[in-house]
Design a protein around this motif. Structure first.
Motif, PDB file in Angstrom:
ATOM      1  N   THR A   1       0.865  -1.186   0.000  1.00 22.48           N
ATOM      2  CA  THR A   1       0.000   0.000   0.000  1.00 22.48           C
ATOM      3  C   THR A   1       0.904   1.240   0.000  1.00 22.48           C
TER       4      THR A   1
ATOM      5  N   GLN B   1      -1.482   6.096   1.715  1.00 17.46           N
ATOM      6  CA  GLN B   1      -2.578   5.299   2.254  1.00 17.46           C
ATOM      7  C   GLN B   1      -2.285   4.840   3.689  1.00 17.46           C
TER       8      GLN B   1
ATOM      9  N   LEU C   1      -4.281   1.087  -6.342  1.00 18.70           N
ATOM     10  CA  LEU C   1      -4.969   1.249  -5.060  1.00 18.70           C
ATOM     11  C   LEU C   1      -5.590   2.646  -4.936  1.00 18.70           C
TER      12      LEU C   1
ATOM     13  N   LYS D   1     -11.655  -2.482   3.036  1.00 17.45           N
ATOM     14  CA  LYS D   1     -10.323  -2.013   3.423  1.00 17.45           C
ATOM     15  C   LYS D   1      -9.917  -2.483   4.822  1.00 17.45           C
TER      16      LYS D   1
END
Ligand SMILES: Cc1cc2nc3c(=O)[nH]c(=O)nc-3n(C[C@H](O)[C@H](O)[C@H](O)COP(=O)(O)OP(=O)(O)OC[C@H]3O[C@@H](n4cnc5c(N)ncnc54)[C@H](O)[C@@H]3O)c2cc1C
Length: 385
Positions: free
Chosen positions: A24, A28, A180, A357
């Motif tokens: 990620t 994020q 993402l 998530k």
């Protein structure tokens, strides 16, 4: 009070391989009221950076963490819970199970049939290629862990074979942005657990074939094949010293390609709807996964060609210390979006707990808020004891 058997960010300190970076992006990496603020928002943290990031969160929030304290049992009482640790016992009204989703390796029972001349490593114990005996390596599993380890071990000069079952293929970049970013923008990450048609399946979905590198490379099976990794089907069994693989690679690939394209369609629909003010490149589609001309169905493990097997077959939580009857027949926690099936018991940090998530670090942000609301309501309703 937060009880931690090791140090803050223990899983990132002790249970990851040396070269791992988050898949990620830095932008994020968020925890409640706290986010990455460095100079490289599109980069991917190394393990030492993740440890610093989480350790700093514990400092800035002044979290009441008691480290080096292992919980050995949690039992219900008339008032709440009795928590036994290796440093004394505690009583409390509520317990939040935040002990992680990846404490133990999920290695299939057929490991027992592997000849003793071949060494087995669970991904949780793998650190770097030097740890493996000289010679060929079979990697079982082709999700994020399997493809990353296959790539690293192949680069170390070994012959690598990867056994591929159901998998989730994703490009690293799509239309000029991180894939993402698209998941975020198109609302995929925020999809709630009670809006998902087949929640059991969503919770079991393998992690996507992604790696976080400064070059932002895509690490799918085409990339591994081009690097000289041999691709074989799902490991069906080990019999008389032979690993036997399923034949359906073409179907597995077609399914993964189809699902990837459907997800890209979702992104394209979002982009076409024009409710955003960001520049993205034109739609793209990627080369289908190349099916090997011939793929072995049988690998003799007794010839010395394969000297080690790395089981990248997933992880599972460890609840052996939880003496509350909240596990189902398969050992899964019975909960509704983190509200566990016992008064005052909660869970966080599990796959698709409340949203897609939830599986990731940034999922804790919204999940924690929702669960704290519920927990505070519970304490208010049940009054002081
Ligand atoms: C290989 C791998 C790569 C990943 N990559 C990413 C990524 O790139 N990005 C991302 O967002 N997420 C990633 N994840 C998922 C990420 O690990 C989780 O989202 C995150 O760690 C969840 O945090 P947690 O605190 O709930 O669990 P954990 O990080 O597992 O922490 C649980 C803690 O509980 C402690 N504990 C367990 N049992 C006890 C006990 N009995 N007593 C006391 N303490 C106990 C452990 O020591 C540990 O510190 C990855 C996971 C794995 C396995």
């Amino acid at each position: 009070m937060v009880l931690e058997r090791g140090e803050v960010a223990n899983s990132w300190r002790r249970e990851r391989w040396d070269s791992l970076r988050l898949l990620t992006p830095n932008w994020q990496s968020r925890l409640p009221g706290y986010r990455y603020e460095g100079a490289d928002p599109d980069g991917f943290m190394t393990m030492s950076e993740v440890v610093s990031f989480i350790s700093r969160f514990a400092v800035v929030t002044d979290a009441p963490v008691r480290t080096h304290t292992t919980v050995t049992s949690v039992k219900p009482t008339a008032e709440g819970y009795h928590v036994a640790t290796d440093h004394g016992d505690l009583r409390c009204r509520c317990v939040v199970l935040a002990s992680g989703a990846c404490n133990l390796p999920s290695v299939p029972a057929l490991v027992q049939a592997v000849p003793s001349s071949v060494e087995s490593f669970a991904a949780l114990d793998y650190r770097n290629p030097k740890q493996l005996p000289e010679g060929g390596v079979l990697i079982v599993g082709a999700s994020a862990t399997g493809v990353q380890l296959a790539d690293e071990i192949r680069r170390s000069g070994r012959a690598v074979t990867i056994s591929v079952g159901e998998h989730v293929r994703l490009p690293r970049m799509y239309r000029g942005r991180d894939v993402l970013w698209w998941m975020d923008a198109a609302g995929v990450w925020n999809q709630r657990y009670d809006e998902i048609d087949d929640l059991t399946r969503a919770r079991k979905l393998p992690s996507p074939q992604l790696v976080g590198t400064p070059e932002r490379t895509t690490l799918d099976l085409n990339a591994l094949g081009a690097a000289g990794v041999e691709i074989v089907g799902r490991l069906a069994t080990v019999r008389n010293g032979h690993a036997l693989f399923s034949g359906g690679l073409r179907n597995q690939f077609a399914l993964a390609d189809l699902k990837m394209d459907r997800l890209l369609d979702t992104f394209d629909d979002w982009a076409r709807a024009g409710t955003h003010a960001v520049d993205v490149g034109p739609p793209e589609r990627f080369e289908p996964t190349r099916v090997p001309v011939s793929s072995r169905l049988d690998l003799d493990l007794t010839t010395g060609e394969i000297r080690s097997i790395v089981w990248a077959t997933g992880f599972r939580p460890d609840y052996r210390w939880l003496d509350v009857p909240v596990l189902d027949r398969k050992g899964h926690l019975r909960h509704d979006g983190g509200v566990v099936d016992a008064p005052g018991l909660y869970a966080i940090g599990l796959p698709v707990l409340r949203r897609r998530k939830s599986t990731f670090i940034h999922g804790a942000e919204d999940d924690a808020r929702d669960l704290i609301d519920h927990l505070a309501g519970y304490l208010a309703r049940t009054g002081p004891r």
